[in-house]
Write an enzyme that holds these catalytic residues in place. Structure first.
Site, PDB file in Angstrom:
ATOM      1  N   ARG A 179      -9.790   0.624   8.340  1.00 27.61           N
ATOM      2  CA  ARG A 179      -9.440  -0.741   8.725  1.00 27.61           C
ATOM      3  C   ARG A 179     -10.584  -1.448   9.444  1.00 27.61           C
ATOM      4  O   ARG A 179     -10.450  -2.620   9.796  1.00 27.61           O
ATOM      5  CB  ARG A 179      -8.232  -0.718   9.660  1.00 27.61           C
ATOM      6  CG  ARG A 179      -6.874  -0.802   8.967  1.00 27.61           C
ATOM      7  CD  ARG A 179      -5.803  -0.599  10.028  1.00 27.61           C
ATOM      8  NE  ARG A 179      -4.560  -1.264   9.780  1.00 27.61           N
ATOM      9  CZ  ARG A 179      -3.494  -0.711   9.192  1.00 27.61           C
ATOM     10  NH1 ARG A 179      -3.556   0.518   8.743  1.00 27.61           N
ATOM     11  NH2 ARG A 179      -2.381  -1.391   9.067  1.00 27.61           N
TER      12      ARG A 179
ATOM     13  N   ARG B 228      11.754  -4.890   5.204  1.00 29.32           N
ATOM     14  CA  ARG B 228      11.382  -3.490   4.914  1.00 29.32           C
ATOM     15  C   ARG B 228      12.256  -2.490   5.667  1.00 29.32           C
ATOM     16  O   ARG B 228      12.521  -2.658   6.847  1.00 29.32           O
ATOM     17  CB  ARG B 228       9.916  -3.283   5.304  1.00 29.32           C
ATOM     18  CG  ARG B 228       9.481  -1.819   5.306  1.00 29.32           C
ATOM     19  CD  ARG B 228       7.990  -1.668   5.198  1.00 29.32           C
ATOM     20  NE  ARG B 228       7.244  -2.123   6.355  1.00 29.32           N
ATOM     21  CZ  ARG B 228       5.915  -2.104   6.420  1.00 29.32           C
ATOM     22  NH1 ARG B 228       5.204  -1.673   5.391  1.00 29.32           N
ATOM     23  NH2 ARG B 228       5.302  -2.534   7.490  1.00 29.32           N
TER      24      ARG B 228
ATOM     25  N   ARG C  12      -0.859  -8.478  13.431  1.00 27.64           N
ATOM     26  CA  ARG C  12      -1.414  -7.509  12.470  1.00 27.64           C
ATOM     27  C   ARG C  12      -2.210  -8.215  11.378  1.00 27.64           C
ATOM     28  O   ARG C  12      -3.250  -7.726  10.931  1.00 27.64           O
ATOM     29  CB  ARG C  12      -0.282  -6.649  11.894  1.00 27.64           C
ATOM     30  CG  ARG C  12       0.197  -5.607  12.914  1.00 27.64           C
ATOM     31  CD  ARG C  12       1.640  -5.184  12.717  1.00 27.64           C
ATOM     32  NE  ARG C  12       1.880  -4.539  11.447  1.00 27.64           N
ATOM     33  CZ  ARG C  12       3.108  -4.377  10.917  1.00 27.64           C
ATOM     34  NH1 ARG C  12       4.171  -4.842  11.535  1.00 27.64           N
ATOM     35  NH2 ARG C  12       3.241  -3.771   9.773  1.00 27.64           N
TER      36      ARG C  12
ATOM     37  N   LYS D 191       0.829  -1.214   0.000  1.00 32.77           N
ATOM     38  CA  LYS D 191       0.000   0.000   0.000  1.00 32.77           C
ATOM     39  C   LYS D 191       0.864   1.266   0.000  1.00 32.77           C
ATOM     40  O   LYS D 191       0.660   2.166  -0.806  1.00 32.77           O
ATOM     41  CB  LYS D 191      -0.920   0.020   1.238  1.00 32.77           C
ATOM     42  CG  LYS D 191      -1.822  -1.190   1.381  1.00 32.77           C
ATOM     43  CD  LYS D 191      -2.685  -1.109   2.640  1.00 32.77           C
ATOM     44  CE  LYS D 191      -1.928  -1.105   3.953  1.00 32.77           C
ATOM     45  NZ  LYS D 191      -1.214  -2.370   4.260  1.00 32.77           N
TER      46      LYS D 191
ATOM     47  N   ARG E  61      11.083  -0.250  11.187  1.00 32.08           N
ATOM     48  CA  ARG E  61      10.006  -0.071  12.160  1.00 32.08           C
ATOM     49  C   ARG E  61      10.096  -1.102  13.271  1.00 32.08           C
ATOM     50  O   ARG E  61      10.337  -2.273  13.011  1.00 32.08           O
ATOM     51  CB  ARG E  61       8.642  -0.177  11.446  1.00 32.08           C
ATOM     52  CG  ARG E  61       8.253   1.107  10.770  1.00 32.08           C
ATOM     53  CD  ARG E  61       7.094   0.939   9.832  1.00 32.08           C
ATOM     54  NE  ARG E  61       5.963   0.202  10.395  1.00 32.08           N
ATOM     55  CZ  ARG E  61       4.840  -0.027   9.736  1.00 32.08           C
ATOM     56  NH1 ARG E  61       4.699   0.426   8.506  1.00 32.08           N
ATOM     57  NH2 ARG E  61       3.867  -0.707  10.308  1.00 32.08           N
TER      58      ARG E  61
HETATM   59  P1  ADP Z   1       1.201  -1.550   7.487  1.00 34.25           P
HETATM   60  O1  ADP Z   1       1.639  -0.586   6.420  1.00 34.25           O
HETATM   61  O2  ADP Z   1       2.269  -2.521   7.815  1.00 34.25           O
HETATM   62  O3  ADP Z   1      -0.116  -2.148   7.173  1.00 34.25           O
HETATM   63  P2  ADP Z   1       0.566   0.781   9.074  1.00 34.25           P
HETATM   64  O4  ADP Z   1       1.768   1.650   8.989  1.00 34.25           O
HETATM   65  O5  ADP Z   1      -0.577   1.117   8.192  1.00 34.25           O
HETATM   66  O6  ADP Z   1       1.013  -0.729   8.850  1.00 34.25           O
HETATM   67  O7  ADP Z   1       0.032   0.727  10.562  1.00 34.25           O
HETATM   68  C1  ADP Z   1       0.896   0.481  11.651  1.00 34.25           C
HETATM   69  C2  ADP Z   1       0.079   0.350  12.924  1.00 34.25           C
HETATM   70  O8  ADP Z   1      -0.610   1.592  13.178  1.00 34.25           O
HETATM   71  C3  ADP Z   1      -1.037  -0.691  12.886  1.00 34.25           C
HETATM   72  O9  ADP Z   1      -0.565  -1.985  13.239  1.00 34.25           O
HETATM   73  C4  ADP Z   1      -2.021  -0.135  13.921  1.00 34.25           C
HETATM   74  O10 ADP Z   1      -1.570  -0.381  15.245  1.00 34.25           O
HETATM   75  C5  ADP Z   1      -1.922   1.372  13.672  1.00 34.25           C
HETATM   76  N1  ADP Z   1      -2.896   1.837  12.655  1.00 34.25           N
HETATM   77  C6  ADP Z   1      -2.590   2.369  11.437  1.00 34.25           C
HETATM   78  N2  ADP Z   1      -3.714   2.691  10.771  1.00 34.25           N
HETATM   79  C7  ADP Z   1      -4.749   2.349  11.572  1.00 34.25           C
HETATM   80  C8  ADP Z   1      -6.175   2.418  11.430  1.00 34.25           C
HETATM   81  N3  ADP Z   1      -6.751   2.896  10.317  1.00 34.25           N
HETATM   82  N4  ADP Z   1      -6.922   1.953  12.469  1.00 34.25           N
HETATM   83  C9  ADP Z   1      -6.367   1.477  13.587  1.00 34.25           C
HETATM   84  N5  ADP Z   1      -5.039   1.366  13.777  1.00 34.25           N
HETATM   85  C10 ADP Z   1      -4.225   1.811  12.784  1.00 34.25           C
HETATM   86  P1  ADP Z   2       2.247  -1.783   3.224  1.00 34.87           P
HETATM   87  O1  ADP Z   2       2.232  -0.270   3.175  1.00 34.87           O
HETATM   88  O2  ADP Z   2       1.047  -2.390   2.569  1.00 34.87           O
HETATM   89  O3  ADP Z   2       2.465  -2.310   4.604  1.00 34.87           O
HETATM   90  P2  ADP Z   2       4.819  -1.542   1.807  1.00 34.87           P
HETATM   91  O4  ADP Z   2       4.471  -0.720   0.616  1.00 34.87           O
HETATM   92  O5  ADP Z   2       5.550  -0.863   2.906  1.00 34.87           O
HETATM   93  O6  ADP Z   2       3.491  -2.294   2.362  1.00 34.87           O
HETATM   94  O7  ADP Z   2       5.661  -2.821   1.304  1.00 34.87           O
HETATM   95  C1  ADP Z   2       6.224  -3.741   2.235  1.00 34.87           C
HETATM   96  C2  ADP Z   2       7.641  -4.111   1.772  1.00 34.87           C
HETATM   97  O8  ADP Z   2       7.559  -4.913   0.592  1.00 34.87           O
HETATM   98  C3  ADP Z   2       8.522  -2.921   1.430  1.00 34.87           C
HETATM   99  O9  ADP Z   2       9.827  -3.194   1.846  1.00 34.87           O
HETATM  100  C4  ADP Z   2       8.404  -2.803  -0.096  1.00 34.87           C
HETATM  101  O10 ADP Z   2       9.604  -2.302  -0.664  1.00 34.87           O
HETATM  102  C5  ADP Z   2       8.169  -4.257  -0.521  1.00 34.87           C
HETATM  103  N1  ADP Z   2       7.216  -4.367  -1.640  1.00 34.87           N
HETATM  104  C6  ADP Z   2       6.136  -3.592  -1.918  1.00 34.87           C
HETATM  105  N2  ADP Z   2       5.480  -4.028  -3.022  1.00 34.87           N
HETATM  106  C7  ADP Z   2       6.162  -5.137  -3.442  1.00 34.87           C
HETATM  107  C8  ADP Z   2       5.979  -6.044  -4.540  1.00 34.87           C
HETATM  108  N3  ADP Z   2       4.970  -5.912  -5.422  1.00 34.87           N
HETATM  109  N4  ADP Z   2       6.868  -7.061  -4.663  1.00 34.87           N
HETATM  110  C9  ADP Z   2       7.896  -7.204  -3.778  1.00 34.87           C
HETATM  111  N5  ADP Z   2       8.120  -6.385  -2.725  1.00 34.87           N
HETATM  112  C10 ADP Z   2       7.255  -5.352  -2.556  1.00 34.87           C
END
Ligand code: ADP
Ligand code: ADP
Ligand code: ZN
Length: 217
Positions: A88, A127, A172, A14, A161
């Site tokens: 979410r 990551r 998660r 994302k 992170r």
């Molecule tokens: P990822 O990209 O790995 O999905 P995020 O950076 O979006 O993780 O979120 C990290 C953490 O922040 C989540 O595990 C949760 O604890 C909190 N968080 C982020 N967005 C939301 C949301 N929309 N609702 C509730 N908690 C959230």
């Molecule tokens: P999210 O925001 O959904 O948690 P990220 O965009 O941070 O996910 O991606 C998670 C990790 O995977 C990052 O290190 C990113 O560089 C890598 N990544 C993202 N998209 C792809 C893909 N299509 N194939 C392989 N690795 C990816």
């Protein structure tokens, strides 16, 4: 002015896709995860509340994240929005509809990045991001072009992170399955939902999203 949601479990891609869309289309990336991490780093009251919840990999309250999104929408009134990691829960999905309607805006597309769970742990554990400009990387899938130098700003400092460890990722994912997946039908019924194969390489995922946003699907 498009308003879109990127949905998918942790590590689905994302943030990677949102950052690209922001740069390519002048839209604004609204990531509640980034907003919460900023609040934690700044030690604000919201940050103090959210810190332990995030470290466990559980969800922060709907009221907090919805309020954060409302503030950022007001600050970017003239730009299309990419909602990254929000909503979410069903309550957040309903809150978003209201926030948009109140501002005379509407939701155009919801894109779900479909990925298999085994791949997610590998993605999350590899990551990292630039400490200076925030550009996201991956040890294997998206390394810097020059080892240990940011492609974008040249910085040599990077960060990982605290919640990107296997234990927290499992929590998660469970949160995603229990609370976020059930909102897919909410968008499917309105014919807003598109599924993209998130297992494809980053550029291919980007190309598929472009096709959807350009209205060819
Ligand atoms: P990822 O990209 O790995 O999905 P995020 O950076 O979006 O993780 O979120 C990290 C953490 O922040 C989540 O595990 C949760 O604890 C909190 N968080 C982020 N967005 C939301 C949301 N929309 N609702 C509730 N908690 C959230
Ligand atoms: P999210 O925001 O959904 O948690 P990220 O965009 O941070 O996910 O991606 C998670 C990790 O995977 C990052 O290190 C990113 O560089 C890598 N990544 C993202 N998209 C792809 C893909 N299509 N194939 C392989 N690795 C990816
Ligand atoms: Zn950088």
């Amino acid at each position: 002015m498009l308003n879109i949601i990127l949905l998918g479990p942790p590590g689905a891609g994302k943030g990677t896709q949102a950052a690209r869309l922001q740069a390519a289309r002048g839209m604004v990336q609204l990531s509640t995860g980034d907003m919460l991490r900023e609040a934690v780093a700044a030690g604000t009251p919201i940050g103090r509340k959210a810190k332990a919840v995030m470290e466990r990999g559980e969800l922060v309250s709907d009221a907090i994240v919805s309020a954060l999104i409302g503030e950022r929408l007001d600050a970017a009134a003239e730009q299309g929005a990419i909602f990254d990691g929000f909503p979410r829960t069903r309550a957040q999905a309903e809150a978003l509809d209201l926030l948009l309607t109140e501002r005379g805006r509407k939701l155009d597309q919801v894109i779900e990045l479909d990925v298999d769970e085994d791949a997610l742990v590998e993605r999350i554990v590899g990551r990292f991001s630039c400490a200076k400009c925030g550009t996201g990387y991956h040890d294997v899938f998206r390394p810097t072009k020059v080892p240990a130098v940011c492609d974008v700003c040249g910085s040599t400092e990077f960060k990982r992170r605290k919640d990107d460890n296997e234990q927290t990722v499992r929590t998660r994912m469970a949160e995603y399955r229990a609370k976020t997946e059930p909102i897919l039908p909410y968008y499917e019924e309105r014919r807003l939902l598109h599924r993209v194969d998130g297992m494809a390489p980053i550029d291919q995922v980007a190309a598929e999203i472009d096709v959807i946003l350009d209205g060819a699907v």
